[in-house]
Design an enzyme around this catalytic site. Structure first.
Site, mmCIF file in Angstrom:
data_model
loop_
_atom_site.group_PDB
_atom_site.id
_atom_site.type_symbol
_atom_site.label_atom_id
_atom_site.label_comp_id
_atom_site.label_asym_id
_atom_site.label_seq_id
_atom_site.Cartn_x
_atom_site.Cartn_y
_atom_site.Cartn_z
ATOM 1 N N THR A 15 0.817 -1.211 0.000
ATOM 2 C CA THR A 15 0.000 0.000 0.000
ATOM 3 C C THR A 15 0.851 1.261 0.000
ATOM 4 O O THR A 15 0.320 2.370 -0.064
ATOM 5 C CB THR A 15 -0.937 0.005 1.226
ATOM 6 O OG1 THR A 15 -0.171 -0.226 2.412
ATOM 7 C CG2 THR A 15 -1.979 -1.103 1.097
ATOM 8 N N HIS A 29 7.722 1.285 6.981
ATOM 9 C CA HIS A 29 8.230 1.936 8.181
ATOM 10 C C HIS A 29 8.582 0.868 9.209
ATOM 11 O O HIS A 29 8.304 -0.319 9.012
ATOM 12 C CB HIS A 29 7.270 3.004 8.713
ATOM 13 C CG HIS A 29 5.938 2.497 9.196
ATOM 14 N ND1 HIS A 29 5.794 1.578 10.225
ATOM 15 C CD2 HIS A 29 4.674 2.813 8.826
ATOM 16 C CE1 HIS A 29 4.519 1.354 10.454
ATOM 17 N NE2 HIS A 29 3.811 2.086 9.611
ATOM 18 N N HIS A 45 6.174 -1.944 10.211
ATOM 19 C CA HIS A 45 5.875 -2.979 9.219
ATOM 20 C C HIS A 45 6.846 -4.144 9.294
ATOM 21 O O HIS A 45 6.528 -5.250 8.850
ATOM 22 C CB HIS A 45 5.958 -2.400 7.801
ATOM 23 C CG HIS A 45 4.891 -1.415 7.461
ATOM 24 N ND1 HIS A 45 5.136 -0.285 6.704
ATOM 25 C CD2 HIS A 45 3.571 -1.372 7.771
ATOM 26 C CE1 HIS A 45 4.013 0.392 6.556
ATOM 27 N NE2 HIS A 45 3.053 -0.244 7.196
ATOM 28 N N LYS A 48 -9.678 -1.293 10.707
ATOM 29 C CA LYS A 48 -9.899 -0.050 9.971
ATOM 30 C C LYS A 48 -11.322 0.456 10.185
ATOM 31 O O LYS A 48 -12.268 -0.325 10.297
ATOM 32 C CB LYS A 48 -9.659 -0.269 8.470
ATOM 33 C CG LYS A 48 -8.256 -0.774 8.132
ATOM 34 C CD LYS A 48 -7.207 0.268 8.453
ATOM 35 C CE LYS A 48 -5.825 -0.189 8.016
ATOM 36 N NZ LYS A 48 -5.336 -1.369 8.693
ATOM 37 N N ARG A 105 -10.002 1.086 2.610
ATOM 38 C CA ARG A 105 -8.793 1.630 2.005
ATOM 39 C C ARG A 105 -9.038 2.020 0.563
ATOM 40 O O ARG A 105 -9.794 1.360 -0.147
ATOM 41 C CB ARG A 105 -7.667 0.589 2.055
ATOM 42 C CG ARG A 105 -6.989 0.468 3.394
ATOM 43 C CD ARG A 105 -5.882 -0.551 3.311
ATOM 44 N NE ARG A 105 -5.089 -0.581 4.522
ATOM 45 C CZ ARG A 105 -4.129 -1.486 4.747
ATOM 46 N NH1 ARG A 105 -3.865 -2.413 3.859
ATOM 47 N NH2 ARG A 105 -3.431 -1.465 5.865
ATOM 48 N N GLN A 107 -6.562 -14.380 1.581
ATOM 49 C CA GLN A 107 -5.378 -14.640 2.398
ATOM 50 C C GLN A 107 -5.330 -16.091 2.841
ATOM 51 O O GLN A 107 -4.261 -16.696 2.913
ATOM 52 C CB GLN A 107 -5.341 -13.715 3.616
ATOM 53 C CG GLN A 107 -4.056 -13.891 4.420
ATOM 54 C CD GLN A 107 -3.822 -12.777 5.425
ATOM 55 O OE1 GLN A 107 -4.057 -11.619 5.139
ATOM 56 N NE2 GLN A 107 -3.358 -13.144 6.606
ATOM 57 N N ASP A 165 -2.601 -8.655 15.133
ATOM 58 C CA ASP A 165 -3.827 -8.145 14.530
ATOM 59 C C ASP A 165 -4.250 -8.966 13.315
ATOM 60 O O ASP A 165 -5.361 -8.803 12.808
ATOM 61 C CB ASP A 165 -3.665 -6.666 14.148
ATOM 62 C CG ASP A 165 -2.489 -6.418 13.210
ATOM 63 O OD1 ASP A 165 -1.565 -7.256 13.179
ATOM 64 O OD2 ASP A 165 -2.504 -5.391 12.525
ATOM 65 N N LYS A 203 -0.389 1.403 16.895
ATOM 66 C CA LYS A 203 0.778 0.645 16.435
ATOM 67 C C LYS A 203 1.966 1.568 16.218
ATOM 68 O O LYS A 203 1.829 2.661 15.671
ATOM 69 C CB LYS A 203 0.452 -0.098 15.137
ATOM 70 C CG LYS A 203 -0.320 -1.383 15.345
ATOM 71 C CD LYS A 203 -0.193 -2.276 14.139
ATOM 72 C CE LYS A 203 -1.351 -2.097 13.216
ATOM 73 N NZ LYS A 203 -1.340 -3.088 12.112
ATOM 74 N N LYS A 235 5.337 5.151 13.574
ATOM 75 C CA LYS A 235 5.230 6.552 13.192
ATOM 76 C C LYS A 235 5.435 7.428 14.425
ATOM 77 O O LYS A 235 5.203 7.015 15.546
ATOM 78 C CB LYS A 235 3.851 6.847 12.585
ATOM 79 C CG LYS A 235 3.593 6.102 11.285
ATOM 80 C CD LYS A 235 2.271 6.494 10.680
ATOM 81 C CE LYS A 235 2.043 5.791 9.360
ATOM 82 N NZ LYS A 235 0.758 6.180 8.738
ATOM 83 N N THR A 236 5.896 8.655 14.197
ATOM 84 C CA THR A 236 6.027 9.648 15.249
ATOM 85 C C THR A 236 5.225 10.870 14.815
ATOM 86 O O THR A 236 4.621 10.895 13.751
ATOM 87 C CB THR A 236 7.498 10.059 15.450
ATOM 88 O OG1 THR A 236 7.923 10.838 14.317
ATOM 89 C CG2 THR A 236 8.399 8.853 15.588
#
Length: 409
Positions: free
Chosen positions: A40, A45, A48, A82, A86, A173, A194, A234, A237-238
């Protein structure tokens, strides 16, 4: 120590559909294992990469590693956790993102040599699979009532927006695992906690197919704990943005600082994932001096992902932050604080030293990046300070001009 014991000792094994069989496999055989990621974005990051850091240990132990890139499933988007569907990506966007992800995974896995990891794309087996055939072969084994009761759909259902389009993700999946088991002998799927519902769907599909065709497929699902902030989000990220793996997306200094912002509660797991430091030493370091531990963690992960040169540069820039400000511990105002226990909460320390009027003020400053400690911007209001670290004093800065050196009495 064997691989299974290593995973347990480092608290990396969270859930499994068959722990005894998993242990027996890892103790006695070389297996094939896979993890999946949806393209995606054109990079990854740090959050992941958690499953991939674990699969690195599998590869080092001689097991075969497969990275499944979801060229087909990404066209739908995983609904897990979510609140909104998406955006659907074009084929061109997916192809571009897949190339970036391949580069990022090479930081963790070896794609050459005697036991190379391989990358597969589920678009390769779904592109010629007709809808009718897929539903006859796979869809018939899924109960809709059970699917919508699954936690992965909870938020989407709560928002009233779950589509049939998204429900197909679990089926696809699940089939991925069945396909990799058939074509590559893959026995284990690994993912974050998750993904548990999606992973179990694959093992259940394998069990039902065993009953139908009389085969004895071994398909085990395993998850690792999630890296979560104190707010339950999660990590990866900052407030400045994602801690990207690709060098051209983030500077060495920002990468280092992003790792340094790791909440105290996550430091041990970050060491367990991204370093080979013995866990006894890690836990001792954390209990003695969390600030020192976070600096060590930042250096080691920066070195691992970006190389030693970047790690040295970022560490030097961080250490020199106050050297260029015209003030240091020798000329800053100082106050001593009585500390009863071995540690004290950051907010309690600041209030007791009268550097802030209240904990609420301290939290607001932290949210605005307005508080720093020994040259590092404070991101975690829940952190604790070790009493020993306060013997020589910690230099706090509030805003642009307010400094205070706080020592323990």
């Amino acid at each position: 120590m064997g691989l299974f014991e290593t995973l347990k000792e480092r608290n990396l094994l969270y859930q499994t559909t068959d722990e005894e069989k998993l242990k027996n496999l890892l103790d006695n055989k070389k297996i094939t294992i896979y993890t999946g990621t949806d393209p995606t974005a054109d990079s990854l990051h740090i959050g992941h990469c958690v499953p991939c850091t674990i699969l690195r240990r599998f590869q080092q132990a001689g097991h075969k590693v497969i990275i499944l890139v979801g060229g087909a499933t990404a066209a739908i988007g995983d609904p897990s956790g979510k609140t909104d569907m998406r955006p659907m990506l074009t084929k061109e966007q997916l192809d571009h993102n897949i190339e970036g992800i391949k580069r990022a995974f090479s930081k963790f896995l070896n794609f050459e040599g005697d036991n190379p990891a391989i990358i597969v794309n589920n678009a390769d087996w779904f592109k010629n699979y007709s809808y009718v055939d897929f539903m006859r072969d796979v869809g018939v084994h899924f109960n809709v009532n059970k699917m919508i009761a699954n936690e992965i759909y909870a938020k989407r259902i709560e928002e009233g927006g779950l589509t049939f389009f998204e429900m197909g993700y679990m089926l696809m999946q699940a089939y991925d695992f069945l396909y990799l088991n058939k074509e590559y002998g893959c026995k284990v799927q690994w993912g974050g906690a998750d993904q548990w519902g999606n992973i179990v769907a694959g093992t259940e599909l394998g069990r039902k197919m065993n009953f139908i065709d009389g085969k004895n497929r071994t398909m085990i699902g395993v998850t690792n704990p999630l890296l979560l902030t104190p707010e339950g989000k999660k990590m990866g990220k900052t407030e400045k943005g994602a801690i990207w793996i690709e060098k051209d997306k983030i500077s060495a200094y920002d990468f280092y600082q992003g790792i340094y912002q790791t909440p105290d509660a996550c430091v041990e797991m970050m060491f367990a994932l991204f370093t080979d430091e013995p866990m006894d030493s890690v836990r001792k370091m954390i209990s003695e001096d969390i600030v020192k531990a976070k600096k060590r963690l930042s250096y080691e992960i920066t070195k691992f992902v970006r190389g030693e040169e970047d790690a040295i540069e970022a560490e030097k820039m961080s250490n020199n932050l106050f050297a260029n400000s015209g003030i240091d511990k020798s000329n800053a105002p100082m106050v001593e604080v009585e500390i009863a226990d071995n540690t004290i909460g950051l907010l309690d320390l600041l209030v007791n030293a009268k550097f802030v009027q209240s904990k609420g003020e301290a939290r607001r400053l932290i949210e605005q990046n307005g508080l720093s400690m020994d040259g590092e911007v404070i991101k975690d209001s829940t952190m604790s300070i070790n009493k020993d670290h306060l013997k020589d004093g910690i230099l706090f800065k509030k805003g642009k001009k307010n400094y205070l050196l706080i020592k323990a009495k």
